[in-house]
Each structure stands twice: as structure tokens, then as C-alpha cells.
Design a protein around this motif. Structure first.
Motif: not given
Length: 298
Positions: A202-207
Motif C-alpha cells: 500500500l506504500t506504492t502508487v500501484d498498490g
């Protein structure tokens, strides 16, 4: 169709997204959105249960909401247990294929009315289409009792909360309020499940994009539409029509993920589409044995 985008969203997201974590986040986010509707929507009553309420007549509305929310929460781990132990294709077939059957039987018991000949024929055809759709994709899979039980439990859980939602709407509750109550409570219960998984994705843009799609489109929007459908359809017919989910997933896999569909899978797509057409066509009253409800399949 919204339900059917779940697998494609996960496939296009970060590689470290766990199915269980994604499922929990899906319910937490989507349930929070639906639960927020409780702030602006109120149930219209509910009035005394109608004659068709059957075995649920003496169950308070609050108790029904709790039962439905627990079924929503139970569906996620049961579904993923099945797909983990007996394979994605087989687990999905058993869960989605059994859901309309469980829903129809439960509705029959509760309302004391047979869902009807049209539902029976269409459901059998649709389940056969799902089997064709996934045939050959899980060659050599050993049927594990725990996995099989998990998939069947998922199908039963789906049937329970679909029927609970239908009963609440029949009692006079607004469809949006009904979904907000069920999924808002389910979201609270899913928070510990989500926190027990690795959420670094969840810390990534895709996530974040995947989480928002799962929460907004495949849960909030999908179940608002599902609730609207339940207002004019029986729970058994609505559950059977949602077999469009594997059909949508297969087509998205073909168009967006580069997957190939064999001849039997293509036949399954046609068969499922045919079954859904059978359900939504307003057949003459004589075709509806068991005195099915007038809105069933309309």
C-alpha cells in the motif's frame, strides 16, 4: 461485471500483493464507503414483515444485519482458502458455481416458495458454462477436502448475505442503506484481518490504485448496483446473474493480460451469456413454476 475485474486488478498491481490482504482491504475500504451511506440514508421503517418473509419474520432487523455482515466477512478467507488449496480456477468454479444453488435453496426454505423452473434451468446451464470456462486450466489439481470445504463455505456465505439483503429490502429498507449496514459492519470486523497481513504494497502508487479500485469499483459500486438489482429480483436470480463475474474475468484476461481461451472456454462464455439472457427475459407466467415472485427475472 464489476466483480469480475478483481483478478485483473490484482494481476496488474504490485507483485507482493497477497490475496488475503487484498480481500481484507477491499472490504475495509468498500465497506467504509458503503457504511458512510448510513450518515445520509435511513431505513424506511422497517414495516412489519410481509407474508413472504417466512422463516425470518421473527428475526429482528439488527440481528439480520449482524448475520449478513458476518457472512460477508466469512466469504473472503473461505474463498481464498479454496483457491489456495485446490487452485484458482477450481476454487472459483466451486465458490461461484455453488453460490446460486445455496441462495436458491435458502430462499426456498425462508420464503417457502420454489425459485421457479426458469431459475433452475438457467442456473444449471450457467454452472455448466463456468465449468467449461475453466476446463483444462488446472490440470492435475488434487481435490483437497479443506480447500473444497472452503470454496463451498464461500458459496454458502454469499448466499446468506444475498438473502439477508433481499429480506431487509423486502421489509422496506432502502437498498443503499442495506448495503451500507451490511458492509459497514463487515468493514469494522475486517480491520484485524487486514492488519494481520503484509500491507507494504500500500506504500506504492500501484498498490494504492489497486486498493482504490478494489474498494470503490468491485465493492462499493458493485454492491450498490447489486442492492438495486435485489429490489426488483429474487435473491436466487440475482445470485445466478452474478455468474457474469467469471465471464468478465475471462474476457479481461484475454484482452488485457494476453491470456488465451481454448475452444471449451469460449463455449463456456457463450453458455453463461445464454443463461443470463434466460434469467432476464420476462418469460410468460406459466413458465414460472412454484409461484415465483413477479419481479423474478423481469
Amino acid at each position: 461485471m464489476c466483480f469480475g475485474t478483481t483478478g485483473t486488478a490484482l494481476a496488474l498491481g504490485p507483485a507482493d500483493v497477497s490475496p488475503v490482504g487484498a480481500g481484507a482491504i477491499r472490504i475495509v475500504l468498500g465497506g467504509a464507503i458503503l457504511g458512510g451511506l448510513l450518515l445520509v440514508r435511513r431505513p424506511s421503517g422497517p414495516p412489519p414483515p410481509p407474508d413472504g418473509d417466512g422463516a425470518t419474520r421473527r428475526i429482528p432487523t439488527v440481528a439480520l444485519v449482524v448475520i449478513g455482515a458476518l457472512a460477508v466477512v466469512a466469504y473472503q478467507p473461505a474463498f481464498f482458502l479454496g483457491t489456495t488449496r485446490i487452485g484458482v480456477a477450481v476454487g472459483t468454479i466451486v465458490a461461484l458455481g455453488s453460490a446460486p444453488v445455496f441462495t436458491g435453496i435458502a430462499e426456498w426454505i425462508v420464503s417457502r416458495r420454489f425459485p421457479g423452473l426458469v431459475w433452475t434451468v438457467a442456473t444449471i446451464v450457467a454452472v455448466g458454462g463456468v465449468a467449461l470456462l475453466a476446463s483444462g486450466t488446472e490440470a492435475g489439481v488434487t481435490v483437497d477436502p479443506a480447500g473444497l470445504g472452503g470454496s463451498l463455505l464461500a458459496g454458502a456465505s454469499y448466499g446468506v448475505y444475498a438473502l439477508v439483503a433481499k429480506v431487509l429490502i423486502t421489509r422496506g429498507a432502502d437498498p443503499a442503506w442495506t448495503m451500507g449496514a451490511l458492509f459497514g459492519l463487515a468493514a469494522l470486523a475486517s480491520i484485524p484481518l487486514a492488519l494481520g497481513t503484509d500491507l507494504r504494497w500500500l506504500t506504492t502508487v500501484d498498490g494504492v490504485a489497486v486498493a482504490l479500485w478494489l474498494g470503490v469499483v468491485t465493492t462499493a459500486v458493485a454492491y450498490l448496483l447489486f442492492g438495486r438489482g435485489l429490489a426488483g429480483l429474487s435473491a436466487s436470480s440475482a445470485s445466478s446473474i452474478t455468474l457474469a463475474e467469471p465471464l468478465t474475468a475471462a474476457l479481461l484476461g484475454l484482452l488485457l493480460l494476453g491470456e488465451r481461451l481454448g475452444l471449451s472456454a469460449l463455449a463456456g462464455v457463450v453458455v453463461i451469456a445464454l443463461a443470463i439472457v434466460v434469467l432476464v427475459v420476462p418469460w410468460p407466467r406459466i413458465a414460472r413454476s412454484g409461484r415465483a415472485s413477479a419481479g423474478d427475472g423481469a
